[in-house]
Design a protein around this motif. Structure first.
Motif, mmCIF file in Angstrom:
data_model
loop_
_atom_site.group_PDB
_atom_site.id
_atom_site.type_symbol
_atom_site.label_atom_id
_atom_site.label_comp_id
_atom_site.label_asym_id
_atom_site.label_seq_id
_atom_site.Cartn_x
_atom_site.Cartn_y
_atom_site.Cartn_z
ATOM 1 N N PRO A 118 0.823 -1.215 0.000
ATOM 2 C CA PRO A 118 0.000 0.000 0.000
ATOM 3 C C PRO A 118 0.858 1.267 0.000
ATOM 4 C CG PRO A 118 -0.599 -1.450 1.838
ATOM 5 C CD PRO A 118 0.598 -2.041 1.188
ATOM 6 N N TRP A 171 1.121 5.680 6.724
ATOM 7 C CA TRP A 171 0.324 4.608 6.134
ATOM 8 C C TRP A 171 -0.920 4.423 6.982
ATOM 9 C CZ3 TRP A 171 5.478 4.767 5.573
ATOM 10 C CH2 TRP A 171 6.032 4.395 4.346
ATOM 11 N N ARG A 172 -2.045 4.127 6.348
ATOM 12 C CA ARG A 172 -3.271 3.830 7.071
ATOM 13 C C ARG A 172 -3.154 2.431 7.673
ATOM 14 N NH1 ARG A 172 -7.662 3.390 3.554
ATOM 15 N NH2 ARG A 172 -8.887 3.148 5.439
ATOM 16 N N ASP A 213 -4.957 -0.228 5.721
ATOM 17 C CA ASP A 213 -4.263 -0.672 4.506
ATOM 18 C C ASP A 213 -3.198 -1.721 4.831
ATOM 19 O OD1 ASP A 213 -5.800 1.129 3.070
ATOM 20 O OD2 ASP A 213 -4.184 2.618 2.874
ATOM 21 N N SER A 219 -4.904 -4.997 5.809
ATOM 22 C CA SER A 219 -5.414 -5.675 4.608
ATOM 23 C C SER A 219 -4.283 -6.355 3.861
ATOM 24 C CB SER A 219 -6.119 -4.684 3.686
ATOM 25 O OG SER A 219 -7.277 -4.192 4.286
ATOM 26 N N TYR A 220 -3.148 -5.674 3.744
ATOM 27 C CA TYR A 220 -1.985 -6.249 3.066
ATOM 28 C C TYR A 220 -1.542 -7.541 3.773
ATOM 29 C CZ TYR A 220 2.817 -6.971 1.616
ATOM 30 O OH TYR A 220 3.969 -7.541 1.165
#
Length: 64
Positions: free
Chosen positions: A42, A53-54, A57, A60-61
């Motif tokens: 991401p 970075w969120r 995200d 999810s990665y």
């Protein structure tokens, strides 16, 4: 009093800095930015001069 480990402390925030991302993923700075460039990881968001970075995200990665 109970101390929180690094992952628990990080999970309370929604935006992560590079050091947080490195701690969560185990990747080096070079690997993170290489994977961002290749579209594998991401991309970060710019907050003024800061790069973040969120958390969603990154989670999810990791889960993919």
């Amino acid at each position: 009093m109970e101390t929180l480990n690094t992952t628990q402390q990080i999970s309370t925030r929604q935006l992560l800095n590079l050091e947080d991302v490195k701690a969560i993923t185990g990747f080096s700075t070079t690997t993170i930015y290489k994977h961002v460039k290749e579209g594998i990881f991401p991309p970060p968001k710019k907050c003024g001069r800061a790069t973040r970075w969120r958390l969603a995200d990154i989670q999810s990665y990791i889960n993919s």
